[in-house]
Design a protein around this motif. Structure first.
Motif, PDB file in Angstrom:
ATOM      1  N   PHE A  73       1.936   3.980   7.827  1.00  0.00           N
ATOM      2  CA  PHE A  73       2.281   2.953   6.426  1.00  0.00           C
ATOM      3  C   PHE A  73       1.922   3.328   5.087  1.00  0.00           C
ATOM      4  O   PHE A  73       2.277   2.962   4.000  1.00  0.00           O
ATOM      5  CB  PHE A  73       1.512   1.454   6.806  1.00  0.00           C
ATOM      6  CG  PHE A  73       2.145   1.067   8.052  1.00  0.00           C
ATOM      7  CD1 PHE A  73       3.474   0.232   8.127  1.00  0.00           C
ATOM      8  CD2 PHE A  73       1.463   0.987   9.223  1.00  0.00           C
ATOM      9  CE1 PHE A  73       3.899  -0.306   9.354  1.00  0.00           C
ATOM     10  CE2 PHE A  73       1.814   0.565  10.493  1.00  0.00           C
ATOM     11  CZ  PHE A  73       3.158  -0.272  10.618  1.00  0.00           C
ATOM     12  N   SER A  74       1.321   4.444   4.915  1.00  0.00           N
ATOM     13  CA  SER A  74       0.828   5.053   3.750  1.00  0.00           C
ATOM     14  C   SER A  74       0.278   4.141   2.925  1.00  0.00           C
ATOM     15  O   SER A  74       0.486   4.146   1.706  1.00  0.00           O
ATOM     16  CB  SER A  74       2.028   5.920   3.148  1.00  0.00           C
ATOM     17  OG  SER A  74       2.465   6.884   3.922  1.00  0.00           O
ATOM     18  N   PRO A  75      -0.651   3.277   3.281  1.00  0.00           N
ATOM     19  CA  PRO A  75      -1.447   2.467   2.294  1.00  0.00           C
ATOM     20  C   PRO A  75      -2.084   2.916   1.333  1.00  0.00           C
ATOM     21  O   PRO A  75      -2.602   4.225   1.307  1.00  0.00           O
ATOM     22  CB  PRO A  75      -2.235   1.359   3.190  1.00  0.00           C
ATOM     23  CG  PRO A  75      -2.649   2.539   4.228  1.00  0.00           C
ATOM     24  CD  PRO A  75      -1.445   3.223   4.527  1.00  0.00           C
ATOM     25  N   ASP A  76      -2.407   2.337   0.310  1.00  0.00           N
ATOM     26  CA  ASP A  76      -3.325   2.715  -1.025  1.00  0.00           C
ATOM     27  C   ASP A  76      -4.631   2.727  -0.469  1.00  0.00           C
ATOM     28  O   ASP A  76      -5.595   3.601  -0.892  1.00  0.00           O
ATOM     29  CB  ASP A  76      -3.057   1.881  -2.120  1.00  0.00           C
ATOM     30  CG  ASP A  76      -1.731   2.142  -2.774  1.00  0.00           C
ATOM     31  OD1 ASP A  76      -1.318   3.462  -2.902  1.00  0.00           O
ATOM     32  OD2 ASP A  76      -0.962   1.141  -2.821  1.00  0.00           O
ATOM     33  N   LYS A  77      -4.822   1.880   0.520  1.00  0.00           N
ATOM     34  CA  LYS A  77      -6.458   1.790   0.922  1.00  0.00           C
ATOM     35  C   LYS A  77      -6.390   0.906   2.085  1.00  0.00           C
ATOM     36  O   LYS A  77      -5.471   0.215   2.309  1.00  0.00           O
ATOM     37  CB  LYS A  77      -7.273   0.754  -0.280  1.00  0.00           C
ATOM     38  CG  LYS A  77      -8.661   0.706   0.268  1.00  0.00           C
ATOM     39  CD  LYS A  77      -9.591   1.905   0.025  1.00  0.00           C
ATOM     40  CE  LYS A  77     -11.027   1.630   0.242  1.00  0.00           C
ATOM     41  NZ  LYS A  77     -11.624   2.272   1.633  1.00  0.00           N
ATOM     42  N   ILE A  78      -7.466   1.419   3.196  1.00  0.00           N
ATOM     43  CA  ILE A  78      -7.465   0.417   4.314  1.00  0.00           C
ATOM     44  C   ILE A  78      -8.867  -0.253   4.277  1.00  0.00           C
ATOM     45  O   ILE A  78      -9.790   0.455   4.043  1.00  0.00           O
ATOM     46  CB  ILE A  78      -7.489   1.333   5.496  1.00  0.00           C
ATOM     47  CG1 ILE A  78      -6.131   2.140   5.787  1.00  0.00           C
ATOM     48  CG2 ILE A  78      -7.773   0.592   6.717  1.00  0.00           C
ATOM     49  CD1 ILE A  78      -6.094   3.027   6.545  1.00  0.00           C
ATOM     50  N   ASN A  79      -8.734  -1.715   4.524  1.00  0.00           N
ATOM     51  CA  ASN A  79      -9.938  -2.408   4.264  1.00  0.00           C
ATOM     52  C   ASN A  79     -10.374  -2.751   5.686  1.00  0.00           C
ATOM     53  O   ASN A  79      -9.525  -3.005   6.703  1.00  0.00           O
ATOM     54  CB  ASN A  79      -9.424  -3.597   3.478  1.00  0.00           C
ATOM     55  CG  ASN A  79      -9.284  -3.661   2.146  1.00  0.00           C
ATOM     56  OD1 ASN A  79      -9.092  -4.536   1.533  1.00  0.00           O
ATOM     57  ND2 ASN A  79      -9.545  -2.513   1.606  1.00  0.00           N
ATOM     58  N   ILE A  80     -11.285  -2.541   5.985  1.00  0.00           N
ATOM     59  CA  ILE A  80     -12.086  -2.647   7.495  1.00  0.00           C
ATOM     60  C   ILE A  80     -13.275  -3.879   7.282  1.00  0.00           C
ATOM     61  O   ILE A  80     -14.093  -3.526   6.443  1.00  0.00           O
ATOM     62  CB  ILE A  80     -12.590  -1.642   8.187  1.00  0.00           C
ATOM     63  CG1 ILE A  80     -11.150  -0.708   8.428  1.00  0.00           C
ATOM     64  CG2 ILE A  80     -13.152  -1.789   9.370  1.00  0.00           C
ATOM     65  CD1 ILE A  80     -11.590   0.747   9.140  1.00  0.00           C
ATOM     66  N   GLY A  81     -13.166  -4.880   7.906  1.00  0.00           N
ATOM     67  CA  GLY A  81     -14.429  -5.855   7.902  1.00  0.00           C
ATOM     68  C   GLY A  81     -14.419  -6.667   8.797  1.00  0.00           C
ATOM     69  O   GLY A  81     -13.379  -7.080   9.523  1.00  0.00           O
ATOM     70  N   ALA A  82     -15.770  -7.253   8.987  1.00  0.00           N
ATOM     71  CA  ALA A  82     -16.097  -8.648   9.698  1.00  0.00           C
ATOM     72  C   ALA A  82     -16.799  -9.615   9.085  1.00  0.00           C
ATOM     73  O   ALA A  82     -17.918  -9.351   8.579  1.00  0.00           O
ATOM     74  CB  ALA A  82     -16.834  -7.880  11.084  1.00  0.00           C
ATOM     75  N   LEU A  83     -16.213 -10.689   8.855  1.00  0.00           N
ATOM     76  CA  LEU A  83     -16.847 -11.674   8.259  1.00  0.00           C
ATOM     77  C   LEU A  83     -17.246 -12.556   9.517  1.00  0.00           C
ATOM     78  O   LEU A  83     -18.448 -12.937   9.602  1.00  0.00           O
ATOM     79  CB  LEU A  83     -15.869 -12.261   7.495  1.00  0.00           C
ATOM     80  CG  LEU A  83     -15.312 -11.531   6.078  1.00  0.00           C
ATOM     81  CD1 LEU A  83     -14.494 -12.327   5.289  1.00  0.00           C
ATOM     82  CD2 LEU A  83     -16.475 -11.100   5.302  1.00  0.00           C
TER      83      LEU A  83
END
Length: 141
Positions: A73-83
């Motif tokens: 998908f060639s994203p600008d950034k990958i966010n990884i998180g656990a809330l």
């Protein structure tokens, strides 16, 4: 008690399949793609509650999913998180972010439209993701 997916995750997501440790979900909302990994361990709330072996397996699966998002998908950034504030069951978000998405540059939580992907787009994305996930060792769709 056997592992059960939290009702909120069942409502908001499509199950794509599972990896050796985690169930793989796709958020229905029209942003991302936004995948969630849920370790299939009953009543698990925190990463540090997993055994060392489970933590290592989780990192392998998380990295494989992040790489899949990056490569396809060639994203600008990958966010990884656990809330886990609304859903206490441990679930880790993997979100392909783009400078053009509705929430950029802020977090997605509370900053999206809530609009669900059109059914045709949803089906196409699910098929693509299942195909790409099938290249990750141990994936079962």
């Amino acid at each position: 008690m056997a592992f059960q997916l939290h009702p909120r995750l069942q409502q908001d997501c499509i199950v794509l399949g599972h990896l050796p440790l985690c169930k793989v979900l796709l958020i229905k909302e029209d942003i991302g793609p936004w995948l969630i990994l849920v370790p299939r361990i009953e009543e698990l709330k925190e990463i540090h509650h997993m055994t060392d072996e489970q933590q290592i397996q989780f990192i392998k699966e998380s990295s494989a999913v992040a790489l899949l998002l990056e490569d396809n998908f060639s994203p600008d950034k990958i966010n990884i998180g656990a809330l886990g504030n609304l859903v206490p069951q441990l679930h880790i978000h993997h979100i392909a972010r783009f400078t053009t998405d509705v929430a950029w540059p802020g977090p997605v939580w509370g900053n999206t439209t809530g609009i669900i992907r059109a059914q045709s787009s949803q089906t196409q994305l699910v098929d693509l993701l299942r195909d790409k996930l099938s290249n990750i060792a141990g994936f079962k769709g």
